[in-house]
Design an enzyme around this catalytic site. Structure first.
Site, PDB file in Angstrom:
ATOM      1  N   ASN A   8     -98.402 -35.884   7.547  1.00 42.14           N
ATOM      2  CA  ASN A   8     -98.036 -34.963   7.321  1.00 42.14           C
ATOM      3  C   ASN A   8     -97.222 -34.780   7.669  1.00 42.14           C
ATOM      4  OD1 ASN A   8     -96.718 -32.621   5.744  1.00 42.14           O
ATOM      5  ND2 ASN A   8     -98.216 -31.814   4.982  1.00 42.14           N
ATOM      6  N   LYS A  10     -94.264 -32.528   8.157  1.00 40.10           N
ATOM      7  CA  LYS A  10     -93.995 -31.269   7.707  1.00 40.10           C
ATOM      8  C   LYS A  10     -93.012 -30.537   7.516  1.00 40.10           C
ATOM      9  CE  LYS A  10     -98.960 -30.093   8.290  1.00 40.10           C
ATOM     10  NZ  LYS A  10     -99.802 -28.845   8.437  1.00 40.10           N
ATOM     11  N   HIS A  97    -100.697 -29.268  -1.757  1.00 37.34           N
ATOM     12  CA  HIS A  97    -100.760 -28.712   0.143  1.00 37.34           C
ATOM     13  C   HIS A  97    -101.626 -27.353   0.234  1.00 37.34           C
ATOM     14  CE1 HIS A  97    -100.290 -28.489   4.067  1.00 37.34           C
ATOM     15  NE2 HIS A  97    -100.747 -30.085   4.403  1.00 37.34           N
ATOM     16  N   GLU A  99    -100.631 -25.377   2.449  1.00 41.33           N
ATOM     17  CA  GLU A  99     -99.107 -24.508   2.917  1.00 41.33           C
ATOM     18  C   GLU A  99     -97.973 -24.341   1.896  1.00 41.33           C
ATOM     19  OE1 GLU A  99     -97.837 -27.056   6.328  1.00 41.33           O
ATOM     20  OE2 GLU A  99     -99.497 -26.431   7.227  1.00 41.33           O
ATOM     21  N   GLU A 173    -109.066 -30.626   3.023  1.00 45.62           N
ATOM     22  CA  GLU A 173    -108.030 -29.979   4.065  1.00 45.62           C
ATOM     23  C   GLU A 173    -108.734 -28.789   4.436  1.00 45.62           C
ATOM     24  OE1 GLU A 173    -104.024 -32.421   5.514  1.00 45.62           O
ATOM     25  OE2 GLU A 173    -104.094 -30.794   4.465  1.00 45.62           O
ATOM     26  N   GLY A 179    -103.908 -26.938  11.810  1.00 50.29           N
ATOM     27  CA  GLY A 179    -102.560 -27.085  12.909  1.00 50.29           C
ATOM     28  C   GLY A 179    -103.665 -25.371  14.123  1.00 50.29           C
ATOM     29  N   SER A 218    -107.074 -30.416  11.926  1.00 45.39           N
ATOM     30  CA  SER A 218    -106.365 -30.915  13.538  1.00 45.39           C
ATOM     31  C   SER A 218    -107.575 -31.897  13.572  1.00 45.39           C
ATOM     32  CB  SER A 218    -107.512 -29.424  14.191  1.00 45.39           C
ATOM     33  OG  SER A 218    -106.990 -28.147  13.862  1.00 45.39           O
TER      34      SER A 218
END
Ligand code: 13P
Length: 254
Positions: A8, A10, A97, A99, A173, A179, A218
Site C-alpha cells: 500500500n 498510500k 483501510h 486511514e 491491521e 506506521g 509495521s
C-alpha cells in the site's frame, strides 16, 4: 493457498518514481515470482496505469486501487469509480483501510456499500479491519472485529456470498501498529487471525477457510518471514516498507 504480499503506497510517489519502482519489481519477478506468492500493489490513482503497464505480462503481479466511490458515474466531485480503476489497469481494491476510517471518517455503512459495489463490479476486494489501542485496552478486540466484518459481509446476498471464494481477502491491521514501528506480538496476531477466521465461518460457512487473511502494521524485511509463518496468516499488507523495491522484494521472498 498462495500467500499474498501486498504493497500500500498510500499517498507516495509521482509517476516517474512509480515507474522506476514498478520496473524493478517487474524485472525481478519476471524471472519468476516465487510460485507461492501473489504480489498486489496499491498505488495512488495517478500511478495505477504506470504500474499496470510495467506489470503487464508478468505472472502473479496485480494492481489495485486504494479507494473508490460506490457508483458507476455521476456528480461526485473528487471521487473515482471502479470502472475508472479498471480502465487504468486495477483488478483489486481496498475497502475499510484504517486511514479511510479514521482520517476520512468512513463508517461501517459506507464501507459496506463500497465492499458490495466493488465486488459487484468484478473487483477483488481487500477488506481491512482492526482495532485502535483504546479498543484493545478496553477489551473490545473481538467486538470490533465482529462489527467490522459483519457489517461489510452480512448485507451481501447469499448468491454474492457464494462467489466470495477468490474475490475477498481480509487484512487485519491493528491501528496501533500502522506506521508506528510497533508490530503486534506473534501471539496477538495468532489470536486476532483465529478470531477473524471464526467470524468469517459464521458469515460465509466453509468458504471461510479459503479467504486469505493478511496481517498489516509495521511489517519489515526483518519480521516478514516470522509473521508469514504464523497460523492463519495468508499474507502481508505492507505500507512504509513497500516504498523501496529492494526491501519489498526481500519481503516478497521472506
Ligand atoms: P505500515 O507498514 O507503514 O505500518 O502501514 C501498514 C498499512 O497501513 C498498510 O495498509
Amino acid at each position: 493457498m498462495k500467500k499474498i504480499i501486498a504493497a500500500n503506497w498510500k499517498m507516495h510517489k509521482i509517476r516517474p518514481e512509480a515507474a522506476k519502482e514498478a520496473a524493478v519489481l517487474a524485472q525481478s519477478l519476471v524471472k519468476g515470482t516465487p510460485d507461492n506468492r501473489l504480489v498486489v500493489v496499491f498505488p495512488p490513482y495517478t500511478d495505477i496505469a504506470t504500474v499496470a503497464d510495467a506489470f503487464s505480462g508478468v505472472n502473479n503481479l496485480a494492481v489495485g486501487g486504494q479507494n473508490f466511490y460506490p457508483a458507476e458515474s455521476g456528480a461526485y466531485t473528487g471521487e473515482i469509480s471502479p470502472a475508472m480503476l479498471r480502465d487504468a489497469g486495477a483488478t483489486w481494491a481496498l475497502t475499510g483501510h484504517s486511514e479511510r476510517r479514521h482520517i476520512f471518517a468512513e463508517n461501517d455503512d459506507i464501507i459496506a456499500k463500497k465492499t458490495a459495489f466493488g465486488l459487484a463490479q468484478g473487483f477483488k476486494i481487500m477488506l481491512c479491519v482492526g482495532e485502535t489501542l483504546k479498543e484493545r485496552d478496553d477489551g473490545e478486540l473481538k467486538s470490533v472485529l465482529s462489527r467490522q466484518l459483519s457489517t461489510a459481509i452480512a448485507p451481501l446476498s447469499p448468491a454474492e456470498r457464494d462467489r466470495l471464494g477468490d474475490k475477498l481477502a481480509i487484512a487485519y491491521e491493528p491501528v496501533w501498529a500502522i506506521g508506528t514501528g510497533k508490530v503486534a506480538e506473534p501471539q496477538e496476531i495468532i489470536d486476532a487471525h483465529a478470531e477473524v477466521r471464526d467470524l468469517l465461518r459464521g458469515l460465509v460457512g466453509d468458504m471461510a477457510k479459503d479467504l486469505p487473511i493478511l496481517y498489516g502494521g509495521s511489517v519489515k524485511a526483518n519480521n516478514a518471514g516470522a509473521i508469514l509463518a504464523l497460523d492463519n496468516v495468508d499474507g502481508l499488507l505492507v505500507g512504509g516498507a513497500s516504498l523501496e523495491a529492494t526491501g519489498f522484494l526481500e519481503i516478497i521472498g521472506a
